[in-house]
Design an enzyme around this catalytic site. Structure first.
Site, PDB file in Angstrom:
ATOM      1  N   ASN A   9       0.869  -1.179   0.000  1.00 37.82           N
ATOM      2  CA  ASN A   9       0.000   0.000   0.000  1.00 37.82           C
ATOM      3  C   ASN A   9       0.903   1.224   0.000  1.00 37.82           C
ATOM      4  O   ASN A   9       1.492   1.564   1.019  1.00 37.82           O
ATOM      5  CB  ASN A   9      -0.882  -0.053   1.259  1.00 37.82           C
ATOM      6  CG  ASN A   9      -1.711   1.205   1.435  1.00 37.82           C
ATOM      7  OD1 ASN A   9      -1.804   2.033   0.533  1.00 37.82           O
ATOM      8  ND2 ASN A   9      -2.315   1.350   2.604  1.00 37.82           N
ATOM      9  N   TRP A  10       1.000   1.863  -1.150  1.00 36.87           N
ATOM     10  CA  TRP A  10       1.933   3.002  -1.282  1.00 36.87           C
ATOM     11  C   TRP A  10       1.401   4.261  -0.600  1.00 36.87           C
ATOM     12  O   TRP A  10       2.135   5.232  -0.468  1.00 36.87           O
ATOM     13  CB  TRP A  10       2.203   3.294  -2.760  1.00 36.87           C
ATOM     14  CG  TRP A  10       2.952   2.208  -3.489  1.00 36.87           C
ATOM     15  CD1 TRP A  10       3.328   0.973  -2.997  1.00 36.87           C
ATOM     16  CD2 TRP A  10       3.427   2.253  -4.834  1.00 36.87           C
ATOM     17  NE1 TRP A  10       3.992   0.259  -3.962  1.00 36.87           N
ATOM     18  CE2 TRP A  10       4.073   1.025  -5.110  1.00 36.87           C
ATOM     19  CE3 TRP A  10       3.356   3.209  -5.859  1.00 36.87           C
ATOM     20  CZ2 TRP A  10       4.646   0.731  -6.348  1.00 36.87           C
ATOM     21  CZ3 TRP A  10       3.934   2.920  -7.086  1.00 36.87           C
ATOM     22  CH2 TRP A  10       4.574   1.684  -7.326  1.00 36.87           C
ATOM     23  N   LYS A  11       0.136   4.254  -0.250  1.00 39.29           N
ATOM     24  CA  LYS A  11      -0.495   5.438   0.357  1.00 39.29           C
ATOM     25  C   LYS A  11      -0.260   6.667  -0.539  1.00 39.29           C
ATOM     26  O   LYS A  11      -0.177   6.528  -1.756  1.00 39.29           O
ATOM     27  CB  LYS A  11       0.006   5.641   1.792  1.00 39.29           C
ATOM     28  CG  LYS A  11      -0.173   4.356   2.627  1.00 39.29           C
ATOM     29  CD  LYS A  11      -0.028   4.555   4.097  1.00 39.29           C
ATOM     30  CE  LYS A  11      -0.228   3.208   4.803  1.00 39.29           C
ATOM     31  NZ  LYS A  11      -0.184   3.304   6.253  1.00 39.29           N
ATOM     32  N   HIS A  98      -9.523   0.923   4.844  1.00 43.62           N
ATOM     33  CA  HIS A  98      -8.262   1.150   5.560  1.00 43.62           C
ATOM     34  C   HIS A  98      -8.532   2.092   6.742  1.00 43.62           C
ATOM     35  O   HIS A  98      -9.352   3.005   6.634  1.00 43.62           O
ATOM     36  CB  HIS A  98      -7.222   1.751   4.609  1.00 43.62           C
ATOM     37  CG  HIS A  98      -5.860   1.779   5.223  1.00 43.62           C
ATOM     38  ND1 HIS A  98      -5.483   2.743   6.120  1.00 43.62           N
ATOM     39  CD2 HIS A  98      -4.807   0.931   5.109  1.00 43.62           C
ATOM     40  CE1 HIS A  98      -4.244   2.491   6.528  1.00 43.62           C
ATOM     41  NE2 HIS A  98      -3.813   1.394   5.915  1.00 43.62           N
ATOM     42  N   GLU A 100      -7.010   4.539   7.849  1.00 43.87           N
ATOM     43  CA  GLU A 100      -6.839   5.965   7.543  1.00 43.87           C
ATOM     44  C   GLU A 100      -8.087   6.522   6.855  1.00 43.87           C
ATOM     45  O   GLU A 100      -8.466   7.674   7.065  1.00 43.87           O
ATOM     46  CB  GLU A 100      -5.578   6.167   6.681  1.00 43.87           C
ATOM     47  CG  GLU A 100      -4.318   5.954   7.525  1.00 43.87           C
ATOM     48  CD  GLU A 100      -3.115   5.435   6.758  1.00 43.87           C
ATOM     49  OE1 GLU A 100      -3.081   5.515   5.518  1.00 43.87           O
ATOM     50  OE2 GLU A 100      -2.186   4.921   7.425  1.00 43.87           O
ATOM     51  N   GLU A 170      -5.426  -5.107  10.512  1.00 46.35           N
ATOM     52  CA  GLU A 170      -4.419  -4.068  10.753  1.00 46.35           C
ATOM     53  C   GLU A 170      -4.732  -3.353  12.060  1.00 46.35           C
ATOM     54  O   GLU A 170      -5.540  -2.412  12.076  1.00 46.35           O
ATOM     55  CB  GLU A 170      -4.429  -3.052   9.608  1.00 46.35           C
ATOM     56  CG  GLU A 170      -4.135  -3.659   8.254  1.00 46.35           C
ATOM     57  CD  GLU A 170      -3.562  -2.633   7.286  1.00 46.35           C
ATOM     58  OE1 GLU A 170      -2.435  -2.846   6.833  1.00 46.35           O
ATOM     59  OE2 GLU A 170      -4.224  -1.616   7.014  1.00 46.35           O
ATOM     60  N   GLY A 176       2.288   2.265  10.820  1.00 45.17           N
ATOM     61  CA  GLY A 176       3.199   3.390  10.672  1.00 45.17           C
ATOM     62  C   GLY A 176       3.872   3.814  11.968  1.00 45.17           C
ATOM     63  O   GLY A 176       4.503   4.866  12.032  1.00 45.17           O
ATOM     64  N   SER A 216       3.394  -2.027  10.424  1.00 45.24           N
ATOM     65  CA  SER A 216       4.843  -2.061  10.678  1.00 45.24           C
ATOM     66  C   SER A 216       5.487  -3.400  10.326  1.00 45.24           C
ATOM     67  O   SER A 216       6.452  -3.830  10.954  1.00 45.24           O
ATOM     68  CB  SER A 216       5.146  -1.679  12.132  1.00 45.24           C
ATOM     69  OG  SER A 216       4.714  -0.355  12.382  1.00 45.24           O
ATOM     70  N   GLY A 237       2.840  -1.127   4.280  1.00 40.72           N
ATOM     71  CA  GLY A 237       2.844   0.307   3.982  1.00 40.72           C
ATOM     72  C   GLY A 237       4.251   0.799   3.694  1.00 40.72           C
ATOM     73  O   GLY A 237       4.787   0.630   2.599  1.00 40.72           O
ATOM     74  N   GLY A 238       4.871   1.401   4.687  1.00 41.47           N
ATOM     75  CA  GLY A 238       6.185   2.024   4.531  1.00 41.47           C
ATOM     76  C   GLY A 238       7.210   1.146   3.818  1.00 41.47           C
ATOM     77  O   GLY A 238       7.927   1.619   2.928  1.00 41.47           O
TER      78      GLY A 238
HETATM   79  P1  PGA Z   1       2.767   0.329   7.664  1.00 35.30           P
HETATM   80  O1  PGA Z   1       1.301   0.482   7.034  1.00 35.30           O
HETATM   81  O2  PGA Z   1       3.331  -0.964   7.122  1.00 35.30           O
HETATM   82  O3  PGA Z   1       3.516   1.532   7.206  1.00 35.30           O
HETATM   83  O4  PGA Z   1       2.592   0.254   9.147  1.00 35.30           O
HETATM   84  C1  PGA Z   1       0.479  -0.628   6.835  1.00 35.30           C
HETATM   85  C2  PGA Z   1      -0.834  -0.178   6.242  1.00 35.30           C
HETATM   86  O5  PGA Z   1      -1.333   0.885   6.632  1.00 35.30           O
HETATM   87  O6  PGA Z   1      -1.407  -0.860   5.372  1.00 35.30           O
END
Ligand code: PGA
Length: 253
Positions: A9-11, A98, A100, A170, A176, A216, A237-238
């Site tokens: 997930n590149w966000k 998600h 977010e 998640e 994050g 994470s 994510g990251g």
């Molecule tokens: P993260 O994000 O790996 O940066 O914690 C995961 C996600 O939000 O899908």
């Protein structure tokens, strides 16, 4: 044997040129060293990148996913992107719900249920996210929270449609933050989710369901997390913004 998936997930990161470069790097790594058998790789770039990224990936190696979609199919919804539009640029799967989106854009259960329905109606695959915030875990109500998220936005599906779904657990406190759920915490929740699915759809469908862990996750912890029996991969994510690191996670089974 159910499908394992590692999805990136590149966000809201990279511009189109950097996103295309990242996709090309990942493609090259997957050609040099393919994903283990039965492991699918997906990436979810921003909307603006999808069409260009689609041109540089082999769909047999990388599934193109979107990070979100509109809850309506077309019309006067300024700024929204419909599932049919995503499908027209090669998108195969959509991340829905998600944390977010839930927290910053106030997406509620009913909205998410509509997105799930539209995704399935367009023959795409929902990657449905669920998970509790820290206060909820501290209060010991994480199971109730996740159960409610699934009941309200997913469990209205019939058996056939549910077979198209993957779930991503998640925990919001792990996204994050660098604080990763322990492998046992992930396993416990994934097992609980599978038991809910078994109660609703039967043991056979529950066994086939892919449940991803997200929060994470990186190459240094993926091996241990993915070794748990009910963890079928990760939503990353990251660590998905670095092709080599993401490729190491793909190899962590
Ligand atoms: P993260 O994000 O790996 O940066 O914690 C995961 C996600 O939000 O899908």
């Amino acid at each position: 044997m159910r499908k394992r998936i590692v999805a990136g997930n590149w966000k809201m990161n990279t511009d189109v040129a950097a996103g295309v470069k990242l996709a090309i790097e990942l493609m090259q790594l997957l050609i040099e060293k393919p994903a283990p058998e039965n492991v699918g790789v997906a990436i979810a770039p921003p909307f603006t990148h999808l069409s260009e990224v689609n041109k540089v990936i082999d769909p047999a190696k990388i599934c193109l996913a979107a990070q979100n979609c509109a809850s309506e199919s077309n019309g006067a919804y300024t700024g929204e992107v419909a599932v049919g539009m995503l499908r027209s640029v090669g998108v195969m799967a959509i991340i829905i719900g998600h944390s977010e989106r839930r927290a910053y854009f106030k997406e509620d259960h009913a909205t998410l249920a509509k997105k799930v329905d539209l995704t399935i109606k367009n023959q795409l695959r929902p990657i449905f996210c669920c998970g509790e915030v820290l206060d909820e875990r501290n209060a010991g109500i994480q199971n109730n929270i996740v159960e409610n998220q699934l009941m309200e936005s997913l469990f209205h599906l019939n058996n056939e449609d549910f077979l198209r779904v993957s779930i991503a657990y998640e925990p919001v406190w792990a996204i994050g933050t660098g604080v990763v759920a322990t492998p046992d915490q992930a396993q416990e929740m994934h097992k609980f989710i599978r038991s809910l699915v078994a109660a609703r759809y039967g043991a056979e469908i529950a066994e086939q369901l892919t449940i991803l862990y997200g929060g994470s996750c990186k190459s240094s912890n993926a091996v241990e997390i993915f070794s748990k029996p009910d963890v079928d991969g990760g939503l990353i994510g990251g660590a998905a913004l670095d092709a080599a690191e993401f490729h190491r996670i793909v190899q962590s089974f």
